[in-house]
Write a protein that holds these residues in place. Structure first.
Motif, PDB file in Angstrom:
ATOM      1  N   VAL A 242       0.869  -1.176   0.000  1.00 58.37           N
ATOM      2  CA  VAL A 242       0.000   0.000   0.000  1.00 58.37           C
ATOM      3  C   VAL A 242       0.904   1.224   0.000  1.00 58.37           C
ATOM      4  O   VAL A 242       1.818   1.333   0.820  1.00 58.37           O
ATOM      5  CB  VAL A 242      -0.929   0.012   1.239  1.00 58.37           C
ATOM      6  N   LEU A 243       0.691   2.135  -0.952  1.00 57.95           N
ATOM      7  CA  LEU A 243       1.510   3.344  -1.035  1.00 57.95           C
ATOM      8  C   LEU A 243       0.793   4.510  -0.357  1.00 57.95           C
ATOM      9  O   LEU A 243      -0.422   4.669  -0.515  1.00 57.95           O
ATOM     10  CB  LEU A 243       1.775   3.711  -2.502  1.00 57.95           C
ATOM     11  N   THR A 244       1.552   5.296   0.411  1.00 55.37           N
ATOM     12  CA  THR A 244       0.982   6.498   1.045  1.00 55.37           C
ATOM     13  C   THR A 244       1.954   7.658   0.858  1.00 55.37           C
ATOM     14  O   THR A 244       3.168   7.474   0.948  1.00 55.37           O
ATOM     15  CB  THR A 244       0.762   6.304   2.554  1.00 55.37           C
ATOM     16  N   PRO A 245       1.455   8.870   0.597  1.00 57.18           N
ATOM     17  CA  PRO A 245       2.357  10.027   0.467  1.00 57.18           C
ATOM     18  C   PRO A 245       3.005  10.364   1.813  1.00 57.18           C
ATOM     19  O   PRO A 245       2.437  10.040   2.873  1.00 57.18           O
ATOM     20  CB  PRO A 245       1.435  11.163   0.028  1.00 57.18           C
ATOM     21  N   ASP A 246       4.156  11.037   1.772  1.00 52.33           N
ATOM     22  CA  ASP A 246       4.847  11.360   3.029  1.00 52.33           C
ATOM     23  C   ASP A 246       4.103  12.406   3.857  1.00 52.33           C
ATOM     24  O   ASP A 246       4.407  12.595   5.027  1.00 52.33           O
ATOM     25  CB  ASP A 246       6.303  11.802   2.764  1.00 52.33           C
ATOM     26  N   SER A 247       3.116  13.070   3.261  1.00 57.67           N
ATOM     27  CA  SER A 247       2.338  14.045   4.033  1.00 57.67           C
ATOM     28  C   SER A 247       1.057  13.441   4.596  1.00 57.67           C
ATOM     29  O   SER A 247       0.232  14.148   5.153  1.00 57.67           O
ATOM     30  CB  SER A 247       1.993  15.244   3.138  1.00 57.67           C
ATOM     31  N   SER A 248       0.885  12.124   4.465  1.00 61.96           N
ATOM     32  CA  SER A 248      -0.397  11.519   4.847  1.00 61.96           C
ATOM     33  C   SER A 248      -0.576  11.511   6.359  1.00 61.96           C
ATOM     34  O   SER A 248       0.371  11.661   7.117  1.00 61.96           O
ATOM     35  CB  SER A 248      -0.479  10.083   4.323  1.00 61.96           C
ATOM     36  N   HIS A 249      -1.809  11.317   6.793  1.00 57.36           N
ATOM     37  CA  HIS A 249      -2.070  11.081   8.207  1.00 57.36           C
ATOM     38  C   HIS A 249      -1.393   9.776   8.612  1.00 57.36           C
ATOM     39  O   HIS A 249      -1.398   8.809   7.847  1.00 57.36           O
ATOM     40  CB  HIS A 249      -3.575  10.949   8.462  1.00 57.36           C
ATOM     41  N   GLY A 250      -0.869   9.721   9.825  1.00 57.66           N
ATOM     42  CA  GLY A 250      -0.192   8.515  10.310  1.00 57.66           C
ATOM     43  C   GLY A 250      -1.093   7.293  10.305  1.00 57.66           C
ATOM     44  O   GLY A 250      -0.622   6.162  10.234  1.00 57.66           O
ATOM     45  N   THR A 251      -2.416   7.531  10.333  1.00 54.66           N
ATOM     46  CA  THR A 251      -3.330   6.380  10.320  1.00 54.66           C
ATOM     47  C   THR A 251      -3.244   5.610   9.009  1.00 54.66           C
ATOM     48  O   THR A 251      -3.544   4.419   8.988  1.00 54.66           O
ATOM     49  CB  THR A 251      -4.788   6.849  10.489  1.00 54.66           C
ATOM     50  N   ASN A 252      -2.848   6.267   7.894  1.00 59.13           N
ATOM     51  CA  ASN A 252      -2.847   5.581   6.598  1.00 59.13           C
ATOM     52  C   ASN A 252      -1.862   4.411   6.585  1.00 59.13           C
ATOM     53  O   ASN A 252      -2.272   3.268   6.359  1.00 59.13           O
ATOM     54  CB  ASN A 252      -2.572   6.545   5.448  1.00 59.13           C
TER      55      ASN A 252
ATOM     56  N   SER B 177       6.814  13.720  -1.627  1.00 63.57           N
ATOM     57  CA  SER B 177       6.147  14.891  -2.203  1.00 63.57           C
ATOM     58  C   SER B 177       7.118  15.583  -3.154  1.00 63.57           C
ATOM     59  O   SER B 177       8.329  15.469  -3.000  1.00 63.57           O
ATOM     60  CB  SER B 177       5.796  15.902  -1.111  1.00 63.57           C
ATOM     61  N   ASN B 178       6.574  16.344  -4.099  1.00 69.70           N
ATOM     62  CA  ASN B 178       7.434  17.203  -4.905  1.00 69.70           C
ATOM     63  C   ASN B 178       7.551  18.564  -4.219  1.00 69.70           C
ATOM     64  O   ASN B 178       7.004  18.777  -3.131  1.00 69.70           O
ATOM     65  CB  ASN B 178       6.890  17.315  -6.338  1.00 69.70           C
ATOM     66  N   GLY B 179       8.257  19.481  -4.844  1.00 68.83           N
ATOM     67  CA  GLY B 179       8.503  20.785  -4.236  1.00 68.83           C
ATOM     68  C   GLY B 179       7.232  21.571  -3.935  1.00 68.83           C
ATOM     69  O   GLY B 179       7.219  22.456  -3.089  1.00 68.83           O
ATOM     70  N   ASN B 180       6.126  21.242  -4.625  1.00 68.76           N
ATOM     71  CA  ASN B 180       4.871  21.963  -4.391  1.00 68.76           C
ATOM     72  C   ASN B 180       4.025  21.335  -3.300  1.00 68.76           C
ATOM     73  O   ASN B 180       2.905  21.774  -3.063  1.00 68.76           O
ATOM     74  CB  ASN B 180       4.041  21.993  -5.677  1.00 68.76           C
ATOM     75  N   GLY B 181       4.548  20.270  -2.669  1.00 68.55           N
ATOM     76  CA  GLY B 181       3.785  19.612  -1.622  1.00 68.55           C
ATOM     77  C   GLY B 181       2.793  18.595  -2.155  1.00 68.55           C
ATOM     78  O   GLY B 181       2.019  18.024  -1.399  1.00 68.55           O
ATOM     79  N   CYS B 182       2.783  18.378  -3.468  1.00 69.51           N
ATOM     80  CA  CYS B 182       1.893  17.379  -4.053  1.00 69.51           C
ATOM     81  C   CYS B 182       2.681  16.091  -4.318  1.00 69.51           C
ATOM     82  O   CYS B 182       3.876  16.028  -4.061  1.00 69.51           O
ATOM     83  CB  CYS B 182       1.265  17.921  -5.326  1.00 69.51           C
ATOM     84  N   VAL B 183       1.996  15.065  -4.838  1.00 71.86           N
ATOM     85  CA  VAL B 183       2.649  13.771  -5.038  1.00 71.86           C
ATOM     86  C   VAL B 183       3.732  13.893  -6.118  1.00 71.86           C
ATOM     87  O   VAL B 183       3.496  14.460  -7.195  1.00 71.86           O
ATOM     88  CB  VAL B 183       1.604  12.709  -5.455  1.00 71.86           C
ATOM     89  N   ASP B 184       4.911  13.363  -5.821  1.00 70.84           N
ATOM     90  CA  ASP B 184       6.004  13.315  -6.801  1.00 70.84           C
ATOM     91  C   ASP B 184       5.704  12.170  -7.769  1.00 70.84           C
ATOM     92  O   ASP B 184       5.830  10.999  -7.411  1.00 70.84           O
ATOM     93  CB  ASP B 184       7.326  13.090  -6.062  1.00 70.84           C
ATOM     94  N   MET B 185       5.277  12.529  -8.999  1.00 71.91           N
ATOM     95  CA  MET B 185       4.805  11.507  -9.939  1.00 71.91           C
ATOM     96  C   MET B 185       5.896  10.509 -10.301  1.00 71.91           C
ATOM     97  O   MET B 185       5.622   9.322 -10.488  1.00 71.91           O
ATOM     98  CB  MET B 185       4.252  12.170 -11.212  1.00 71.91           C
ATOM     99  N   ASP B 186       7.148  10.990 -10.400  1.00 74.43           N
ATOM    100  CA  ASP B 186       8.237  10.069 -10.753  1.00 74.43           C
ATOM    101  C   ASP B 186       8.432   9.050  -9.643  1.00 74.43           C
ATOM    102  O   ASP B 186       8.628   7.857  -9.891  1.00 74.43           O
ATOM    103  CB  ASP B 186       9.542  10.844 -10.990  1.00 74.43           C
ATOM    104  N   ASP B 187       8.383   9.539  -8.383  1.00 79.80           N
ATOM    105  CA  ASP B 187       8.555   8.633  -7.261  1.00 79.80           C
ATOM    106  C   ASP B 187       7.387   7.634  -7.198  1.00 79.80           C
ATOM    107  O   ASP B 187       7.577   6.451  -6.941  1.00 79.80           O
ATOM    108  CB  ASP B 187       8.663   9.436  -5.959  1.00 79.80           C
ATOM    109  N   LEU B 188       6.170   8.141  -7.473  1.00 75.39           N
ATOM    110  CA  LEU B 188       5.002   7.245  -7.487  1.00 75.39           C
ATOM    111  C   LEU B 188       5.193   6.157  -8.549  1.00 75.39           C
ATOM    112  O   LEU B 188       5.020   4.971  -8.273  1.00 75.39           O
ATOM    113  CB  LEU B 188       3.720   8.042  -7.758  1.00 75.39           C
TER     114      LEU B 188
END
Lengths: 131, 484
Positions: free
Chosen positions: B166-176, B192-203
């Motif tokens: 299961v993948l979760t972004p680094d800004s997710s709630h700890g519950t995820n 996350s990328n520099g804008n705080g959104c999901v880094d698509m390459d990393d995803l």
């Protein structure tokens, strides 16, 4: 130990490698930058001796009043010693980061991960960018 | 000036022989307890219960109750928690005998009103989510996450697919990631990328045929709507994975967009945030989940179904993951959510979100001049400021600012979350606050950041207890009180 002679992982672990009876032993700790960022530590969970670990994979956990964070193994191999008394004496981690605050010793199996580690100057640069 | 209200325990206030009640004389023959029970079951001495007068007891509890901060007493900009005002209408209706005095063991035909309410709530959540089927059973958002991930596991098992991640972004709630681990998956963090959104390459680099679910909070914990979400969904679906939407931030998008429309396959709602259920005190909560049709068979049982003019609980669902909560979930909270949704209607809910976003942006525009907002000039329903520069320059931390706000009658914003922002101060004003309240808060915050570091380190100065020793409390918690 002098931090300038250590290697560092992106995830803020420090590594000291030495030869012992033909094997390479890595002593692993957490950098002063990371410990300061975590603030007051309340709990550390270290792996059992004998556990196989992989570079970049979780090794244990560290908890502060702010957050719980994974500790990542900077090298691949087998855990041969864990600094278990630390759990009852977490001040040591911040008081003697590069000495008595070590976390685990790992007998290196696969040296592939070593090439990804940074020297002190490169690591300092990463920290400045993160701060 | 410090408030010196007593924080003594009832045991410490006790005085031998003092009583709050005088009982009438016993009118049945008394027999010694030794004649009634075997000796080995008897204690050596009576329990040391506190002995108090009635005013002692009343003052003790009344004083404790006045130490609480709540949204009924103070502005409460606790980011991520959506501390919106809970309309008293909810309480009045939820307490009506026809709703409050039901028992889940009553025959279904005598519960038709409640079942209709729950059925209609399911239908309303279907519409708000843009998904197909709802279960009201989970007792909290985190339990909704767990239930949905257990459903995902069942779904892949049924299809004969082995998916372990299961993948979760680094800004997710700890519950995820915690829910992922509880459901037997390996939780993998996506940067996350520099804008705080999901880094698509990393995803893309972490997405593979082992990936079961990508969990995303959108709007995110940074108060940003990730505009890549449709692309994320298409990439994850292309790899055979499912999208889980953490609905914690639904308060920003009600009636504006729907998770089902931007690619989510499963989600939970937090009725205590979005639909004005009461917060805190450890519950009771509710975390309804909504899913697409292909996952419906796995929903927790029972769900409420309509047969012509009657409603019943459907338990005949062989692929269901089973019950995750006794009876139908925490119905009292669900009733309040139903009332809130019906009171506002579709247009009203949309205005709720518009005002929540407007209030947050107004406050952001006032705060950004003295507390940097690392992720830009616009936000959804909340924003994250950073005290990192203040810490470097003057040694003042996010915690110091939060503690000092208590002295001015404001609840502390969320601090040190999300973890991706240094010295984070996460502010969520909610839609129910006036411009005057927001202005007063911004002015107070401006005043606080300029105060002397010493004053801030020692804050709060007006509360009964200033700074509890959080480190010792976490390292060596004292969980029971023992008489000396």
């Amino acid at each position: 130990m002098n931090p300038e002679n250590l290697l560092f992982a992106k995830t803020h672990e420090w590594v000291h490698v030495e030869d012992s009876d033909g094997a390479k032993i890595a002593t692993v700790g957490l950098s002063a930058f990371a410990i300061e960022a975590l603030t007051d530590l309340v709990f550390v969970d270290l792996p059992e001796v004998g556990r196989a670990v992989t570079a970049g994979e979780p090794l244990g956990e560290i908890e502060s009043v702010k957050a719980v964070s994974d500790l990542y193994s900077p090298v691949s191999g087998e855990v041969i010693e864990a600094n278990t008394p630390l759990a009852d004496d977490l001040e040591k981690l911040s008081e003697d980061v590069y000495g008595a605050g070590w976390l685990v010793k790992i007998k290196i199996g696969d040296e592939a991960g070593l090439a990804d580690l940074m020297d002190y100057a490169t690591y300092q640069k990463q920290c400045e960018e993160e701060a | 000036m410090r408030n010196t209200q007593s924080t003594q325990l009832l045991f410490e206030l006790s005085s031998p022989g003092r009583r709050a009640a005088r009982l009438p004389a016993c009118d049945v023959p008394e027999r010694p307890v030794e004649e009634l029970l075997p000796a080995e079951l008897l204690a050596d001495q009576p329990p040391p219960l506190p002995e108090l007068s009635e005013p002692d007891v009343v003052r003790h509890y009344t004083n404790l109750s006045t130490m609480n901060m709540s949204v009924d007493t103070n502005f409460y900009p606790l980011g991520s928690c959506t501390m919106k005002y809970n309309p008293k209408r909810n309480e009045r209706i939820a307490a009506m005998a026809g709703l409050a005095d039901l028992h889940p063991y009553q025959p279904e035909e005598s519960l038709q009103g409640m079942l209709q309410l729950l059925f209609e709530l399911q239908e309303m959540l279907v519409e708000i989510s843009g998904l197909d089927v709802v279960s009201l059973q989970p007792a909290a958002g985190a339990q909704g996450e767990l239930a949905a991930l257990m459903m995902a596991a069942a779904y892949y098992r049924q299809r004969g697919e082995q998916r372990t991640k299961v993948l979760t972004p680094d800004s997710s709630h700890g519950t995820n990631p915690a829910s992922a681990a509880m459901a037997g998956f390996d939780a993998v963090t996506v940067n996350s990328n520099g804008n705080g959104c999901v880094d698509m390459d990393d995803l893309r680099s972490k997405l593979d045929e082992q990936t079961a679910v990508f969990m995303i909070t959108n709007p995110s914990t940074l108060g940003l709507f990730d505009q890549q979400v449709a692309e994320i969904a298409s990439v994850v679906h292309g790899a055979g994975g499912l999208i889980y939407l953490d609905g914690a931030n639904m308060n920003a998008i009600l009636g504006i967009t729907r998770p089902g429309d931007f690619g989510a396959d499963m989600m939970h709602f937090n009725p205590h945030k979005t639909f004005s259920g009461p917060h805190g005190g450890g519950g009771p909560g509710a975390g309804p989940i909504a899913v697409r049709q292909q996952l419906a068979a796995y929903l927790p049982s029972p769900i409420v179904v309509q047969d012509g003019d009657t409603y019943r609980l459907d338990d005949d669902r062989p692929l269901s993951i089973g019950r995750v909560r006794s009876f139908f979930g925490n119905v009292g909270v669900l009733v309040r959510a139903y009332i809130y949704i019906r009171t506002h209607g579709p247009d009203g809910l949309r205005r709720v979100s518009e005002n929540a976003v407007l209030n947050a942006n107004y406050l952001l525009a006032r705060v950004k001049h003295f507390l940097p907002i690392p992720h830009g000039d616009r936000c959804m329903h909340e924003f994250v400021a950073s005290a990192a520069q203040l810490k470097t320059d003057r040694g003042v931390t996010a915690m110091d600012i939060g503690k000092r706000l208590l002295d001015f009658g404001y609840h502390t914003p969320t601090v040190y979350f999300p973890l991706t922002v240094a010295e984070a101060i996460m502010i969520e004003p909610t839609e129910t606050e006036s411009k005057e309240t927001l202005d007063a808060f911004a002015e107070t915050l401006l005043r606080v950041v300029d105060e002397s570091p010493q004053l801030l380190h020692e804050a709060p100065h007006t509360t009964t207890i200033s700074r509890p020793d959080e480190v010792q409390a976490a390292r060596k918690p004292v969980l029971t009180w023992v008489a000396e």
